[in-house]
Design a protein around this motif. Sequence first.
Motif, PDB file in Angstrom:
ATOM      1  N   VAL A   1       0.864  -1.177   0.000  1.00 61.65           N
ATOM      2  CA  VAL A   1       0.000   0.000   0.000  1.00 61.65           C
ATOM      3  C   VAL A   1       0.901   1.227   0.000  1.00 61.65           C
ATOM      4  O   VAL A   1       1.694   1.431   0.922  1.00 61.65           O
ATOM      5  CB  VAL A   1      -0.929   0.039   1.227  1.00 61.65           C
ATOM      6  N   PHE A   2       0.765   2.022  -1.037  1.00 61.80           N
ATOM      7  CA  PHE A   2       1.554   3.242  -1.195  1.00 61.80           C
ATOM      8  C   PHE A   2       0.584   4.410  -1.081  1.00 61.80           C
ATOM      9  O   PHE A   2      -0.405   4.480  -1.808  1.00 61.80           O
ATOM     10  CB  PHE A   2       2.238   3.237  -2.565  1.00 61.80           C
ATOM     11  N   SER A   3       0.843   5.324  -0.147  1.00 60.86           N
ATOM     12  CA  SER A   3      -0.080   6.428   0.084  1.00 60.86           C
ATOM     13  C   SER A   3       0.563   7.758  -0.274  1.00 60.86           C
ATOM     14  O   SER A   3       1.707   8.026   0.104  1.00 60.86           O
ATOM     15  CB  SER A   3      -0.531   6.454   1.542  1.00 60.86           C
ATOM     16  N   MET A   4      -0.175   8.570  -0.996  1.00 63.20           N
ATOM     17  CA  MET A   4       0.269   9.932  -1.325  1.00 63.20           C
ATOM     18  C   MET A   4      -0.586  10.929  -0.548  1.00 63.20           C
ATOM     19  O   MET A   4      -1.808  10.944  -0.665  1.00 63.20           O
ATOM     20  CB  MET A   4       0.154  10.195  -2.834  1.00 63.20           C
ATOM     21  N   LEU A   5       0.077  11.727   0.262  1.00 61.75           N
ATOM     22  CA  LEU A   5      -0.594  12.747   1.054  1.00 61.75           C
ATOM     23  C   LEU A   5      -0.201  14.121   0.528  1.00 61.75           C
ATOM     24  O   LEU A   5       0.875  14.298  -0.037  1.00 61.75           O
ATOM     25  CB  LEU A   5      -0.189  12.645   2.524  1.00 61.75           C
ATOM     26  N   GLY A   6      -1.070  15.086   0.752  1.00 59.92           N
ATOM     27  CA  GLY A   6      -0.756  16.449   0.357  1.00 59.92           C
ATOM     28  C   GLY A   6      -1.951  17.352   0.531  1.00 59.92           C
ATOM     29  O   GLY A   6      -3.097  16.887   0.469  1.00 59.92           O
ATOM     30  N   PRO A   7      -1.728  18.641   0.756  1.00 60.86           N
ATOM     31  CA  PRO A   7      -2.846  19.572   0.898  1.00 60.86           C
ATOM     32  C   PRO A   7      -3.576  19.767  -0.425  1.00 60.86           C
ATOM     33  O   PRO A   7      -3.097  19.351  -1.485  1.00 60.86           O
ATOM     34  CB  PRO A   7      -2.173  20.872   1.361  1.00 60.86           C
TER      35      PRO A   7
ATOM     36  N   HIS B   1       0.253  22.929   6.781  1.00 55.36           N
ATOM     37  CA  HIS B   1      -1.186  22.703   6.892  1.00 55.36           C
ATOM     38  C   HIS B   1      -1.416  21.629   7.935  1.00 55.36           C
ATOM     39  O   HIS B   1      -0.679  20.658   8.011  1.00 55.36           O
ATOM     40  CB  HIS B   1      -1.777  22.241   5.556  1.00 55.36           C
ATOM     41  N   ALA B   2      -2.473  21.790   8.734  1.00 56.31           N
ATOM     42  CA  ALA B   2      -2.726  20.839   9.814  1.00 56.31           C
ATOM     43  C   ALA B   2      -3.190  19.486   9.313  1.00 56.31           C
ATOM     44  O   ALA B   2      -2.861  18.461   9.857  1.00 56.31           O
ATOM     45  CB  ALA B   2      -3.754  21.407  10.786  1.00 56.31           C
ATOM     46  N   THR B   3      -3.978  19.457   8.231  1.00 56.58           N
ATOM     47  CA  THR B   3      -4.491  18.194   7.700  1.00 56.58           C
ATOM     48  C   THR B   3      -4.569  18.290   6.200  1.00 56.58           C
ATOM     49  O   THR B   3      -4.487  19.370   5.617  1.00 56.58           O
ATOM     50  CB  THR B   3      -5.900  17.875   8.238  1.00 56.58           C
ATOM     51  N   THR B   4      -4.773  17.149   5.553  1.00 50.38           N
ATOM     52  CA  THR B   4      -5.099  17.174   4.143  1.00 50.38           C
ATOM     53  C   THR B   4      -6.533  17.639   3.977  1.00 50.38           C
ATOM     54  O   THR B   4      -7.296  17.690   4.925  1.00 50.38           O
ATOM     55  CB  THR B   4      -4.946  15.767   3.519  1.00 50.38           C
ATOM     56  N   GLU B   5      -6.911  17.995   2.757  1.00 49.46           N
ATOM     57  CA  GLU B   5      -8.251  18.486   2.517  1.00 49.46           C
ATOM     58  C   GLU B   5      -8.980  17.551   1.582  1.00 49.46           C
ATOM     59  O   GLU B   5      -8.405  16.844   0.782  1.00 49.46           O
ATOM     60  CB  GLU B   5      -8.194  19.906   1.936  1.00 49.46           C
TER      61      GLU B   5
END
Length: 312
Positions: free
Chosen positions: A33-39, A304-308
């Motif tokens: 499982v590869f996860s991409m996070l970002g605002p 940023h505190a969290t992703t949107e």
Amino acid sequence: MESTAIAVAGLRKAYGDKVVLDGIDFEVASGSVFSMLGPNGAGKTTTVNVLTTLLGADAGTVRVAGHDVVTQTRQVRAAIGVTGQFAAVDELLTGRENLQLMADLKRVGDADRVVSGLLERFELTEAAPKMASTYSGGMRRKLDLAMTLVGAPKIIFLDEPTTGLDPRSRRTMWQIVRELVADGTTIFLTTQYLDEADQLADRIVVLDQGHLVAEGTPEQLKRQVPGTHVRLRFADQPRLEAAARILPGAKRDDQDLSLRVPSDGGSRSLRDLLDRLAEHSLDAEEFSVHTPDLDDVFLALTGHATTEANAE
């Protein structure tokens, strides 16, 4: 199956003067499982669209399941499944008919068995004869993912798959993802829930303003952010006072009778800390190790505190 499911090198995409992806590189291991996070606006959905052949890149190379996304589009599409941010179900069909349609399009053998199995797996058997227009948002989301699994794709792109699901359905989805990976499927996950990435991802990249700003396992990313500490709570004020004197770097909370001691969280430092208390005949009523979570990582890396929830 190859050891690398997705290989991206120098990927660049711009819209006029706005650079959305600025030469990013990463690889996704097969069966992970590869996860991409970002605002919001970081380039996550653009990346997914390029990898799934829905959008052309300006520069760089992308190989999915060993195939080039530009010159071998048909082979790439045959190897992947995609669940977008919004459920793509036909509301004029029943749940079973939606799945049957996908099975027909993909020319799946023994379609009735496959469809029935997916309905059961996603707890949709009872709702199967009903029109999809009557489904709740969570049910549509589950049906959408079930449709993605028709044909058993090697690589599945999940773009915020649990948005709008209740906690029980969300955990059901997590379990399904784990089962898919156990069977050798590769999952490319974007999510607005940092705990979801923490629970599921073998590896995470953080994308911000078109650049990869971090990459690693969840634990590796957390270790990049300072703030790990040991919390010690004492039985009374005199013990708290004595501990504070021998641990001058600790942050004191008189109301809670506790000390917050900076630490790396390792076993050696914990042993040294407890030995130091024992040398002064002090015992803590409770102690716990606190480490930064992915929210802390995200805030430190992107501001940023969290992703949107919305796509760029």
